[in-house]
Design an enzyme around this catalytic site. Structure first.
Site, PDB file in Angstrom:
ATOM      1  N   ASN A  11     -34.216 -11.045  11.981  1.00 55.21           N
ATOM      2  CA  ASN A  11     -33.936 -12.402  11.851  1.00 55.21           C
ATOM      3  C   ASN A  11     -32.428 -12.911  11.975  1.00 55.21           C
ATOM      4  O   ASN A  11     -31.688 -12.844  10.616  1.00 55.21           O
ATOM      5  CB  ASN A  11     -34.808 -13.428  10.907  1.00 55.21           C
ATOM      6  CG  ASN A  11     -34.401 -14.892  10.854  1.00 55.21           C
ATOM      7  OD1 ASN A  11     -33.740 -15.311  11.886  1.00 55.21           O
ATOM      8  ND2 ASN A  11     -34.702 -15.502   9.636  1.00 55.21           N
ATOM      9  N   TRP A  12     -31.805 -13.066  13.122  1.00 57.60           N
ATOM     10  CA  TRP A  12     -30.369 -13.267  13.257  1.00 57.60           C
ATOM     11  C   TRP A  12     -29.881 -14.751  12.856  1.00 57.60           C
ATOM     12  O   TRP A  12     -28.690 -14.896  12.570  1.00 57.60           O
ATOM     13  CB  TRP A  12     -29.984 -13.184  14.725  1.00 57.60           C
ATOM     14  CG  TRP A  12     -30.220 -11.839  15.345  1.00 57.60           C
ATOM     15  CD1 TRP A  12     -30.748 -10.745  14.800  1.00 57.60           C
ATOM     16  CD2 TRP A  12     -29.986 -11.338  16.650  1.00 57.60           C
ATOM     17  NE1 TRP A  12     -30.844  -9.622  15.732  1.00 57.60           N
ATOM     18  CE2 TRP A  12     -30.415 -10.041  17.024  1.00 57.60           C
ATOM     19  CE3 TRP A  12     -29.452 -12.157  17.851  1.00 57.60           C
ATOM     20  CZ2 TRP A  12     -30.488  -9.481  18.336  1.00 57.60           C
ATOM     21  CZ3 TRP A  12     -29.516 -11.581  18.989  1.00 57.60           C
ATOM     22  CH2 TRP A  12     -29.823 -10.237  19.439  1.00 57.60           C
ATOM     23  N   LYS A  13     -30.693 -15.245  12.447  1.00 56.11           N
ATOM     24  CA  LYS A  13     -30.725 -16.755  12.175  1.00 56.11           C
ATOM     25  C   LYS A  13     -29.640 -17.308  12.858  1.00 56.11           C
ATOM     26  O   LYS A  13     -29.873 -16.967  13.980  1.00 56.11           O
ATOM     27  CB  LYS A  13     -30.267 -16.755  10.583  1.00 56.11           C
ATOM     28  CG  LYS A  13     -31.027 -16.098   9.498  1.00 56.11           C
ATOM     29  CD  LYS A  13     -30.869 -16.318   8.164  1.00 56.11           C
ATOM     30  CE  LYS A  13     -31.853 -15.514   7.299  1.00 56.11           C
ATOM     31  NZ  LYS A  13     -31.854 -15.663   5.907  1.00 56.11           N
ATOM     32  N   HIS A 101     -40.076 -20.612   8.005  1.00 50.42           N
ATOM     33  CA  HIS A 101     -38.903 -19.892   7.032  1.00 50.42           C
ATOM     34  C   HIS A 101     -38.345 -20.690   6.009  1.00 50.42           C
ATOM     35  O   HIS A 101     -38.297 -22.012   6.036  1.00 50.42           O
ATOM     36  CB  HIS A 101     -37.800 -19.513   7.865  1.00 50.42           C
ATOM     37  CG  HIS A 101     -36.818 -18.566   7.202  1.00 50.42           C
ATOM     38  ND1 HIS A 101     -35.790 -19.053   6.458  1.00 50.42           N
ATOM     39  CD2 HIS A 101     -36.893 -17.218   7.349  1.00 50.42           C
ATOM     40  CE1 HIS A 101     -35.122 -17.825   5.955  1.00 50.42           C
ATOM     41  NE2 HIS A 101     -35.577 -16.857   6.567  1.00 50.42           N
ATOM     42  N   GLU A 103     -35.445 -21.516   4.832  1.00 50.90           N
ATOM     43  CA  GLU A 103     -34.511 -22.334   5.217  1.00 50.90           C
ATOM     44  C   GLU A 103     -34.938 -23.716   6.312  1.00 50.90           C
ATOM     45  O   GLU A 103     -34.024 -24.711   5.880  1.00 50.90           O
ATOM     46  CB  GLU A 103     -33.429 -21.525   6.275  1.00 50.90           C
ATOM     47  CG  GLU A 103     -32.816 -20.520   5.146  1.00 50.90           C
ATOM     48  CD  GLU A 103     -32.303 -19.334   5.758  1.00 50.90           C
ATOM     49  OE1 GLU A 103     -32.211 -19.338   7.079  1.00 50.90           O
ATOM     50  OE2 GLU A 103     -32.058 -18.369   4.908  1.00 50.90           O
ATOM     51  N   GLU A 173     -41.108 -13.824   1.338  1.00 49.57           N
ATOM     52  CA  GLU A 173     -39.733 -13.965   1.139  1.00 49.57           C
ATOM     53  C   GLU A 173     -39.344 -14.750  -0.207  1.00 49.57           C
ATOM     54  O   GLU A 173     -39.310 -15.978  -0.151  1.00 49.57           O
ATOM     55  CB  GLU A 173     -38.819 -14.535   2.338  1.00 49.57           C
ATOM     56  CG  GLU A 173     -39.162 -13.613   3.459  1.00 49.57           C
ATOM     57  CD  GLU A 173     -38.150 -13.853   4.725  1.00 49.57           C
ATOM     58  OE1 GLU A 173     -37.444 -13.171   5.045  1.00 49.57           O
ATOM     59  OE2 GLU A 173     -37.802 -15.344   4.908  1.00 49.57           O
ATOM     60  N   GLY A 179     -30.337 -13.407   1.013  1.00 52.18           N
ATOM     61  CA  GLY A 179     -29.094 -13.434   1.319  1.00 52.18           C
ATOM     62  C   GLY A 179     -28.143 -13.380   0.044  1.00 52.18           C
ATOM     63  O   GLY A 179     -27.014 -13.737  -0.010  1.00 52.18           O
ATOM     64  N   SER A 219     -32.635  -9.732   1.329  1.00 55.19           N
ATOM     65  CA  SER A 219     -31.754  -8.627   0.939  1.00 55.19           C
ATOM     66  C   SER A 219     -32.164  -7.083   1.258  1.00 55.19           C
ATOM     67  O   SER A 219     -31.775  -6.420   0.549  1.00 55.19           O
ATOM     68  CB  SER A 219     -31.348  -8.871  -0.681  1.00 55.19           C
ATOM     69  OG  SER A 219     -30.747  -9.982  -0.541  1.00 55.19           O
ATOM     70  N   GLY A 240     -32.583 -10.330   7.463  1.00 50.25           N
ATOM     71  CA  GLY A 240     -31.671 -11.320   7.736  1.00 50.25           C
ATOM     72  C   GLY A 240     -30.111 -10.354   8.191  1.00 50.25           C
ATOM     73  O   GLY A 240     -29.967  -9.964   8.924  1.00 50.25           O
TER      74      GLY A 240
HETATM   75  O1  LIG Z   1     -35.561 -13.964   7.341  1.00 47.41           O
HETATM   76  C1  LIG Z   1     -34.993 -13.057   6.530  1.00 47.41           C
HETATM   77  C2  LIG Z   1     -34.701 -13.544   5.325  1.00 47.41           C
HETATM   78  O2  LIG Z   1     -34.435 -14.778   5.120  1.00 47.41           O
HETATM   79  C3  LIG Z   1     -33.711 -12.334   4.564  1.00 47.41           C
HETATM   80  O3  LIG Z   1     -32.534 -12.600   4.735  1.00 47.41           O
HETATM   81  P1  LIG Z   1     -31.529 -11.690   4.124  1.00 47.41           P
HETATM   82  O4  LIG Z   1     -31.826 -10.283   4.640  1.00 47.41           O
HETATM   83  O5  LIG Z   1     -30.325 -11.730   4.768  1.00 47.41           O
HETATM   84  O6  LIG Z   1     -31.745 -11.830   2.488  1.00 47.41           O
END
Ligand SMILES: O=C[C@H](O)COP(=O)(O)O
Length: 258
Positions: A11-13, A101, A103, A173, A179, A219, A240
């Site tokens: 997930n590149w966000k 998600h 977020e 998650e 993150g 993470s 992420g």
């Molecule tokens: O979609 C992915 C998650 O929100 C995990 O993000 P992260 O690997 O940066 O903690």
């Protein structure tokens, strides 16, 4: 022994513009070999503005990487400024779409009702939803993480028929692990993922529960992925930050080598 194929999704966000997306996907494709795709399904979830570029690259170079979006509108079309519909994502040949998600739930106030409508929109247009669930820190500290997460699973899948639910992906998650570098212990993650599978069995059947893939996210890195993937009810990771580093993401895909 599970017959579920692990799914490693990056997930590149809100990172990488469409040119960077092409370079990043090319780097991933160059590093990944057929044996990787035989063992693991690999997917990327770029920002909307990158999807057409990623599609073109995947189709032109016949890449085995799957791709999808990070969100979907609950509506099929119309006066919804800024939204992207299921038909648009289907036209781009997306396989997956992340729904709910944390977020989105936190910054865009997405409720279980909205998430449920988006899950249904995904299925309606032939996309596989990655339904994201998980508790905030205070919920875990109060010991309510399992019930909180199961309520999100039930809300997200409300009135979704069994044959669709069986193909869904659920991403557990814990919000406090996203993150932050604080990875949820593998056994703690397994506790919740096993409970999620139990909830699917209760809502549908054991057969459906055995088919649903459950990812862990929060993470995930090459250094902790093997322990996470060793858990019986964890069938992949939603990655992420580490997915933005192609070498690191490839190592995560090759979790068996860690
Ligand atoms: O979609 C992915 C998650 O929100 C995990 O993000 P992260 O690997 O940066 O903690």
């Amino acid at each position: 022994m599970s017959t579920r194929t692990p799914l490693m999704a990056g997930n590149w966000k809100m990172n990488l513009n469409h040119l960077e997306a092409i370079a990043h996907t090319q780097k991933l494709a160059f590093a990944l070999a057929d044996k990787d795709y035989e063992a693991v399904e690999v997917a990327v979830l770029p920002p909307f503005t990158d999807l057409r570029s990623v599609q073109t690259l995947v189709e032109h170079d016949k890449l085995k990487i799957k791709y999808g979006a990070q969100d979907i509108s609950a509506h099929d079309g119309g006066a919804y400024t800024g939204e992207i519909s299921g038909p648009m994502l289907a036209k781009l040949k997306c396989t997956y779409v992340a729904v709910g998600h944390s977020e989105r739930r936190q910054y865009h106030h997405e409720t279980d009702e909205i998430v449920n409508a988006k899950v249904k929109a995904a299925f309606k247009h032939g996309l596989t939803p990655i339904l994201c669930v998980g508790e905030e820190l205070e919920v875990r500290e109060a010991g309510n993480h399992v019930s909180h997460t199961l309520a999100q699973v039930e809300g997200g899948l409300k009135d979704v028929p069994a044959e669709q639910a069986a193909t869904a992906v659920i991403a557990y998650e814990p919000v406090w692990a996203i993150g932050t570098g604080k990875v949820c212990g593998a056994e703690d993650a397994q506790e919740v993922c096993a409970a999620v599978r139990g909830k699917i069995a209760e809502l549908y059947s054991q057969d459906v529960a055995d088919k649903v893939r459950i990812q862990y996210g929060g993470s995930v890195k090459s250094g902790n992925v093997a322990e996470i993937m060793a858990q019986a009810d964890i069938d992949g990771a939603l990655v992420g930050g580490a997915s933005l580093d192609a070498d690191e993401f490839v190592k995560i895909v090759r979790f068996r080598d860690q």
